[in-house]
Motif scaffolding. Structure first.
Motif, PDB file in Angstrom:
ATOM      1  N   PRO A 227      -3.246  63.057  62.772  1.00  0.00           N
ATOM      2  CA  PRO A 227      -2.988  63.341  61.438  1.00  0.00           C
ATOM      3  C   PRO A 227      -2.085  62.646  60.754  1.00  0.00           C
ATOM      4  O   PRO A 227      -1.013  62.477  61.118  1.00  0.00           O
ATOM      5  N   MET A 228      -2.263  61.832  59.547  1.00  0.00           N
ATOM      6  CA  MET A 228      -1.225  61.036  58.904  1.00  0.00           C
ATOM      7  C   MET A 228      -1.754  60.944  57.442  1.00  0.00           C
ATOM      8  O   MET A 228      -2.916  60.915  57.119  1.00  0.00           O
ATOM      9  N   ASP A 229      -0.867  60.953  56.537  1.00  0.00           N
ATOM     10  CA  ASP A 229      -1.093  60.678  55.058  1.00  0.00           C
ATOM     11  C   ASP A 229      -1.254  59.262  54.661  1.00  0.00           C
ATOM     12  O   ASP A 229      -1.816  59.122  53.504  1.00  0.00           O
ATOM     13  N   ALA A 230      -0.830  58.403  55.546  1.00  0.00           N
ATOM     14  CA  ALA A 230      -0.874  56.785  54.971  1.00  0.00           C
ATOM     15  C   ALA A 230      -0.435  56.136  56.204  1.00  0.00           C
ATOM     16  O   ALA A 230       0.181  56.877  57.155  1.00  0.00           O
ATOM     17  N   ALA A 231      -0.391  54.807  56.241  1.00  0.00           N
ATOM     18  CA  ALA A 231      -0.096  54.058  57.211  1.00  0.00           C
ATOM     19  C   ALA A 231       0.649  52.875  56.711  1.00  0.00           C
ATOM     20  O   ALA A 231       0.284  52.406  55.575  1.00  0.00           O
ATOM     21  N   LEU A 232       1.721  52.567  57.444  1.00  0.00           N
ATOM     22  CA  LEU A 232       2.120  51.152  57.088  1.00  0.00           C
ATOM     23  C   LEU A 232       1.703  49.987  58.156  1.00  0.00           C
ATOM     24  O   LEU A 232       1.677  50.403  59.403  1.00  0.00           O
ATOM     25  N   VAL A 233       1.304  49.031  57.895  1.00  0.00           N
ATOM     26  CA  VAL A 233       0.799  47.880  58.715  1.00  0.00           C
ATOM     27  C   VAL A 233       2.019  46.869  58.737  1.00  0.00           C
ATOM     28  O   VAL A 233       2.118  46.137  57.803  1.00  0.00           O
ATOM     29  N   TYR A 234       2.942  46.918  59.859  1.00  0.00           N
ATOM     30  CA  TYR A 234       3.933  45.869  59.841  1.00  0.00           C
ATOM     31  C   TYR A 234       3.836  44.853  60.753  1.00  0.00           C
ATOM     32  O   TYR A 234       3.768  44.904  61.997  1.00  0.00           O
TER      33      TYR A 234
ATOM     34  N   GLU B 201      -8.428  45.352  49.983  1.00  0.00           N
ATOM     35  CA  GLU B 201      -7.819  45.198  48.656  1.00  0.00           C
ATOM     36  C   GLU B 201      -7.278  46.138  47.820  1.00  0.00           C
ATOM     37  O   GLU B 201      -6.305  46.104  46.950  1.00  0.00           O
ATOM     38  N   ARG B 202      -7.350  47.522  48.076  1.00  0.00           N
ATOM     39  CA  ARG B 202      -6.655  48.496  47.826  1.00  0.00           C
ATOM     40  C   ARG B 202      -5.199  48.639  48.073  1.00  0.00           C
ATOM     41  O   ARG B 202      -4.683  49.688  47.692  1.00  0.00           O
TER      42      ARG B 202
ATOM     43  N   ARG C 191     -11.230  52.709  58.580  1.00  0.00           N
ATOM     44  CA  ARG C 191     -12.414  53.423  58.231  1.00  0.00           C
ATOM     45  C   ARG C 191     -11.957  55.109  57.841  1.00  0.00           C
ATOM     46  O   ARG C 191     -12.802  55.621  57.319  1.00  0.00           O
ATOM     47  N   ARG C 192     -10.809  55.337  57.986  1.00  0.00           N
ATOM     48  CA  ARG C 192     -10.250  56.551  57.608  1.00  0.00           C
ATOM     49  C   ARG C 192      -9.844  56.757  56.289  1.00  0.00           C
ATOM     50  O   ARG C 192      -9.622  57.978  55.866  1.00  0.00           O
ATOM     51  N   SER C 193      -9.909  55.333  55.561  1.00  0.00           N
ATOM     52  CA  SER C 193      -9.722  55.409  54.165  1.00  0.00           C
ATOM     53  C   SER C 193      -8.205  55.987  53.723  1.00  0.00           C
ATOM     54  O   SER C 193      -7.946  56.551  52.732  1.00  0.00           O
ATOM     55  N   LEU C 194      -7.272  55.570  54.841  1.00  0.00           N
ATOM     56  CA  LEU C 194      -5.992  56.076  54.486  1.00  0.00           C
ATOM     57  C   LEU C 194      -5.266  55.200  53.506  1.00  0.00           C
ATOM     58  O   LEU C 194      -5.658  53.866  53.357  1.00  0.00           O
ATOM     59  N   PRO C 195      -4.369  55.618  52.588  1.00  0.00           N
ATOM     60  CA  PRO C 195      -3.729  54.766  52.086  1.00  0.00           C
ATOM     61  C   PRO C 195      -2.465  53.566  52.782  1.00  0.00           C
ATOM     62  O   PRO C 195      -2.096  54.233  53.584  1.00  0.00           O
ATOM     63  N   LEU C 196      -2.886  52.472  52.542  1.00  0.00           N
ATOM     64  CA  LEU C 196      -2.256  51.329  53.447  1.00  0.00           C
ATOM     65  C   LEU C 196      -1.120  50.655  52.497  1.00  0.00           C
ATOM     66  O   LEU C 196      -1.478  50.398  51.391  1.00  0.00           O
TER      67      LEU C 196
ATOM     68  N   ALA D 108       1.399  55.274  46.983  1.00  0.00           N
ATOM     69  CA  ALA D 108      -0.151  55.166  47.498  1.00  0.00           C
ATOM     70  C   ALA D 108      -0.784  56.450  47.887  1.00  0.00           C
ATOM     71  O   ALA D 108      -1.722  56.753  47.430  1.00  0.00           O
ATOM     72  N   ILE D 109       0.155  57.385  48.486  1.00  0.00           N
ATOM     73  CA  ILE D 109      -0.072  58.837  48.932  1.00  0.00           C
ATOM     74  C   ILE D 109      -0.746  59.551  47.637  1.00  0.00           C
ATOM     75  O   ILE D 109      -1.531  60.177  47.442  1.00  0.00           O
ATOM     76  N   ALA D 110       0.503  59.392  46.345  1.00  0.00           N
ATOM     77  CA  ALA D 110       0.013  60.079  45.300  1.00  0.00           C
ATOM     78  C   ALA D 110      -1.197  59.665  44.478  1.00  0.00           C
ATOM     79  O   ALA D 110      -1.975  60.328  44.108  1.00  0.00           O
ATOM     80  N   ALA D 111      -1.611  58.300  44.563  1.00  0.00           N
ATOM     81  CA  ALA D 111      -2.779  57.619  44.019  1.00  0.00           C
ATOM     82  C   ALA D 111      -3.947  58.091  44.720  1.00  0.00           C
ATOM     83  O   ALA D 111      -5.225  58.148  44.251  1.00  0.00           O
ATOM     84  N   ALA D 112      -3.940  58.424  45.910  1.00  0.00           N
ATOM     85  CA  ALA D 112      -4.954  58.944  46.894  1.00  0.00           C
ATOM     86  C   ALA D 112      -5.331  60.426  46.630  1.00  0.00           C
ATOM     87  O   ALA D 112      -6.215  60.768  47.279  1.00  0.00           O
ATOM     88  N   ALA D 113      -4.365  61.342  46.026  1.00  0.00           N
ATOM     89  CA  ALA D 113      -4.810  62.504  45.777  1.00  0.00           C
ATOM     90  C   ALA D 113      -5.772  62.877  44.848  1.00  0.00           C
ATOM     91  O   ALA D 113      -5.972  62.218  43.884  1.00  0.00           O
TER      92      ALA D 113
END
Length: 380
Positions: free
Chosen positions: A144-151, A180-181, A165-170, A347-352
């Motif tokens: 479970p995670m609310d978002a992810a950093l791709v580093y 794109e998002r 695929r999980r449509s997580l905020p990235l 990004a988390i706030a925008a996905a709420a």
């Protein structure tokens, strides 16, 4: 928590079991109601003491927590709490290297520390998800995670595929977004690298080595310095160096390293400093690599900067402890960490649910040349 085409049987089981009065579980026979009876308050008051402390006075909350501690209650079950809140409080970090390397790399470690410190007041915590581990590829699907950093990470991995695929905020850091998002935080690498190259040119150097990373490539001398490096950061620094060295007609050689680690850096430094036509200046991917060049130069009886000038990158703490102190390109890791944390929060706030549409953020962190004692005039 689900995404497109993703199902979590264990979470469904929790949801089925979490009926009225069971959203938060207990330890043994101690329940929220047990604590409520002891303190003489409602069950909801006890629940708020753990989950919504702002709803209680400090005195009442302290009384509830003291009773819970006396009874041996350790708090709400994390899985049920995620279900109740719809939030895990976790931000995944997809990282190409192993967890051990994440902490051996001083820049990665300092960056992660900055992000974690910035996120701490929000209740969000980081979880490393190295892309090379098969087990962690499963974690990218299941944790479970609310978002992810791709580093600074290759994105042709199963782990990244699951995050998408999980449509997580990235939020992408040190690499251009492939979604794109997604928002991004990038370093303005090319001007910093160009300034470093121009610095050694101004000192009269014309035989210059570039030491850079090339994940997946064979370590050693690169076929063409103009196309050396693999990955956005490496390529940007090479292109910045070459934008000054090329027009000046410098004799340039590039040496590839497998990774930005001590053993790789020492091997690359030995390769560069034992070439038949030894360079008089070495431009390095990082301060760690520059330290390796200084060390190998000492082993070979070469003076820095009398025989060879060395330029690092990052202005890490290491750059100031090396003897001589390193000329380097500074990046503000604290600012980069703050920018990444803010981008994650937004990004988390925008996905709420019900949130207004927002435009992804793209932040560029500036760089600057810092001149110290590891560079000097080219030898006669």
């Amino acid at each position: 928590m689900t995404g497109a085409g993703v199902a979590y049987p264990d979470v469904r089981d929790l949801a089925r079991d979490a009926g009225p009065g069971r959203q938060e579980t207990s330890v043994g026979r101690v329940t929220l109601q047990t604590i409520a009876d002891k303190v003489g308050v409602s069950r909801m008051t006890v629940s708020n003491a753990f989950s919504r402390p702002d709803q209680l006075s400090a005195e009442l909350r302290a009384k509830v927590l003291a009773a819970a501690d006396e009874l041996g209650y350790v708090g709400p079950d994390p899985a049920a709490r995620i279900l109740a809140r719809g939030s895990s409080g976790t931000v995944g970090v997809l990282f190409t290297q192993s967890p051990a390397n994440a902490f051996r790399d001083p820049i990665a470690a300092e960056f992660f520390a900055s992000v974690a410190e910035e996120l701490a007041p929000t209740g969000l915590a980081l979880a490393l998800l190295p892309a090379k581990s098969a087990a962690i590829r499963d974690a990218a699907r299941d944790v479970p995670m609310d978002a992810a950093l791709v580093y600074a990470c290759v994105t042709d991995t199963t782990a990244f595929d699951w995050l998408e695929r999980r449509s997580l905020p990235l939020v992408f850091v040190d690499q251009a977004p492939t979604v794109e998002r997604a928002s991004s935080v990038l370093l303005d690498d090319r001007p910093g690298a160009r300034a470093a190259a121009q610095h050694v040119l101004d000192l009269g150097h014309r035989r210059v080595a570039l030491l850079t990373t090339a994940w997946g490539e064979q370590p050693g001398v690169a076929p063409d310095p103009a196309t050396a490096g693999v990955g956005l950061v490496s390529r940007e620094r090479v292109e910045g160096w070459m934008s000054a060295l090329g027009p000046a007609g410098a004799d340039v050689v590039a040496v590839h390293m497998e990774d930005n680690l001590e053993a790789d850096a020492l091997e690359a430094a030995r390769t560069a400093l034992t070439l038949p036509d030894r360079p008089t200046a070495v431009l390095c991917f990082s301060d760690l690599v520059a330290w390796a060049v200084v060390r190998v130069a000492g082993e070979l009886g070469l003076d820095v900067p009398g025989d060879v000038s060395v330029v690092g990158y990052d202005d890490s703490a290491l750059s100031r402890t090396v003897v001589p102190p390193l000329t380097t390109v500074r990046q503000d890791l604290a600012a980069k960490g703050r920018a990444a944390a803010r981008a994650i929060e937004h990004a988390i706030a925008a996905a709420a649910p019900g949130a207004a549409p927002s435009t992804p953020e793209h932040v560029v962190v500036p760089t600057e040349l810092v001149v110290r004692a590891s560079t000097g005039p080219a030898p006669a």
